[in-house]
Design an enzyme around this catalytic site. Structure first.
Site, short mmCIF file in Angstrom:
data_model
loop_
_atom_site.label_atom_id
_atom_site.label_comp_id
_atom_site.label_asym_id
_atom_site.label_seq_id
_atom_site.Cartn_x
_atom_site.Cartn_y
_atom_site.Cartn_z
CB ALA A 71 -0.96 -0.08 1.19
CB THR A 72 4.11 2.14 1.35
OG1 THR A 72 3.98 1.87 2.90
CG2 THR A 72 5.30 3.16 1.08
CD GLN A 179 -5.31 -1.18 9.13
OE1 GLN A 179 -5.87 -1.91 9.53
NE2 GLN A 179 -3.85 -0.98 9.22
CG HIS A 201 1.33 -6.86 5.39
ND1 HIS A 201 1.48 -6.36 6.64
CD2 HIS A 201 1.48 -5.65 4.70
CE1 HIS A 201 2.04 -4.99 6.81
NE2 HIS A 201 1.75 -4.76 5.64
CB CYS A 326 3.80 4.15 10.71
SG CYS A 326 2.62 2.69 10.34
C1 LIG Z 1 -0.11 -0.63 6.65
C2 LIG Z 1 -0.74 0.50 6.05
C3 LIG Z 1 -0.09 1.06 4.81
C4 LIG Z 1 1.18 0.41 4.36
O1 LIG Z 1 1.11 -0.83 3.79
P1 LIG Z 1 2.30 -1.52 3.25
O2 LIG Z 1 1.85 -2.78 2.39
O3 LIG Z 1 2.83 -2.10 4.48
O4 LIG Z 1 3.13 -0.72 2.44
C5 LIG Z 1 -0.72 1.82 4.28
N1 LIG Z 1 -1.77 2.39 4.66
C6 LIG Z 1 -2.39 2.04 5.78
C7 LIG Z 1 -3.85 2.67 6.15
C8 LIG Z 1 -2.02 0.97 6.40
O5 LIG Z 1 -2.38 0.51 7.31
#
Ligand SMILES: *Cc1c(COP(=O)(O)O)cnc(C)c1O
Length: 381
Positions: A71-72, A179, A201, A326
């Protein structure tokens, strides 16, 4: 091992997901870009099958689903891809104070590169008032980015209404649904979102794989690619695809689809029980964020008159986060708690509970008793 109640940070891989992935670490190792032999064809078939399953999960067409590293990366691609790389002059981005750090940090970098960014405040319950989005949109707005559900306080934003405003004003709307995806139906036919980020994940899939949904697909001109390479993923995300990860992500989405609604009801009841026990057992404890509009698995609680660091190190029986997972390295109070007006001394003594699919009633009993006992001890001494 402590009771694991940190499912906003990550979730365990479902055994079915692991089984689905296993062949792709073995015999089926081809590069999906190899067009001249069956090793490549097999891998490509697996990726395209997975794309179809993820598309079905969110009501999209397969050509609108792009696999990323998480997601990043999806968030950066959505924002930077809309503004252009390097940023087109005069661009404007609208986002929200409680976004994930990957969105806010991407926006800070956009500001440094000359883009104007409006960061909208939220109400004391953590919810974004859609009228603020309406007021912030200008003629040069490239994208509005507002998360579906928050990773610290679990509040669920009025995404359909925000999306409707953006659609009417002709502005692309991005939402980080990382989320939300495990607990709330994500349907791009029902909600006018243009760009959606997901992470494997956080939904019992593997780490290092994510999705960016792009309405209309690679040719929609919604996004400029920000990396160059072999043209994979419609040119939007070059690089050899993570075949086992992609297969696992698709399996994880399919499992969520099967069991989400029953899991959500059961987990919400456990969360409510945890909340009741903690509020009854700890004088002055308060819940952060809207109680009515939040994820079924989230509980964020602040305590007064206690040292947050001592609390975290004493809580050996339960794996939780202090609401700033984070930005833990930065040791700054949570920007989310700050945005909803939680005073600094309470913000630093905050616990974020993230329940999961595997959480059972005894986990909740053990965790509640442990937290109540530790807070009592620290306050007493
Ligand atoms: C964990 C998270 C991310 C980052 O996701 P990754 O796959 O670890 O890069 C981005 N946005 C939200 C809301 C998250 O909870």
């Amino acid at each position: 091992m402590p009771v694991y109640l940190d499912h906003h940070a990550t979730t365990p891989v479902d055994p079915r997901v692991f089984d689905a992935m296993r062949p792709y670490f073995g015999d089926v190792f081809g590069n999906p870009g190899s067009r001249s032999h069956p090793f490549g064809w097999e891998a490509e078939e697996a990726v395209e099958h997975a794309r179809g399953r993820v598309a079905a999960f969110m009501g999209a067409s397969p050509h609108e689903v792009f696999f990323t590293s998480g997601a990043t990366e999806s968030n950066q691609l959505a924002l930077w891809g809309r503004v252009g790389f390097p940023p087109r002059p005069g661009g404007h981005v609208v986002t929200v104070a409680t976004e994930h750090s990957s969105v806010l940090a991407a926006c800070r970098r956009l500001v440094a590169a000359g883009t104007r960014v409006t960061v909208l405040p939220v109400e004391p319950d953590g919810l974004l008032d859609p009228s603020r989005v309406e007021a912030a949109i200008g003629p040069d707005t490239a994208v509005v980015s507002a998360m579906w559900a928050n990773n610290e306080i679990g509040v669920v934003q009025p995404i359909a209404r925000i999306a409707e405003i953006c659609r009417r004003r002709g502005v692309a709307f991005h939402t980080d649904a990382t989320q939300a995806a495990g607990w709330i139906p994500i349907d791009v036919r029902a909600v006018a979102v243009d760009l959606v980020s997901l992470s494997g994940h956080k939904v019992h899939g593997p780490k290092g794989v994510g999705v960016l949904y792009v309405r209309g697909g690679a040719r929609s001109t919604l996004l400029d690619p920000w990396m160059e390479g072999g043209g994979q993923e419609g040119g939007l995300r070059p690089g050899t695809p993570n075949v086992p990860g992609i297969v696992g992500m698709a399996e994880a989405c399919a499992i969520v689809r099967e069991r989400r609604d029953t899991d959500a009801l059961r987990v919400a009841a456990l969360r409510d029980a945890l909340s009741e026990r903690l509020l009854a057992g700890i004088p002055g404890a308060t819940v952060n964020g809207s109680v009515a509009r939040r994820l079924p698995n989230n509980l964020s609680i602040s305590f007064g008159g206690i040292d947050g660091e001592r609390l975290m190190s004493a809580l050996t029986g339960v794996a939780v986060s202090n609401g700033a997972a984070c930005s833990a390295a930065a040791r700054r109070p949570s920007h989310v708690l700050e945005a909803i007006g939680v005073a600094a001394d309470r913000a630093q003594a905050t616990l974020r509970f993230g329940l999961g699919r595997g959480t059972c009633p005894s986990d909740i009993r053990i965790a509640a008793d442990h937290v109540i006992r530790i807070v009592g001890l620290l306050r007493g001494g």
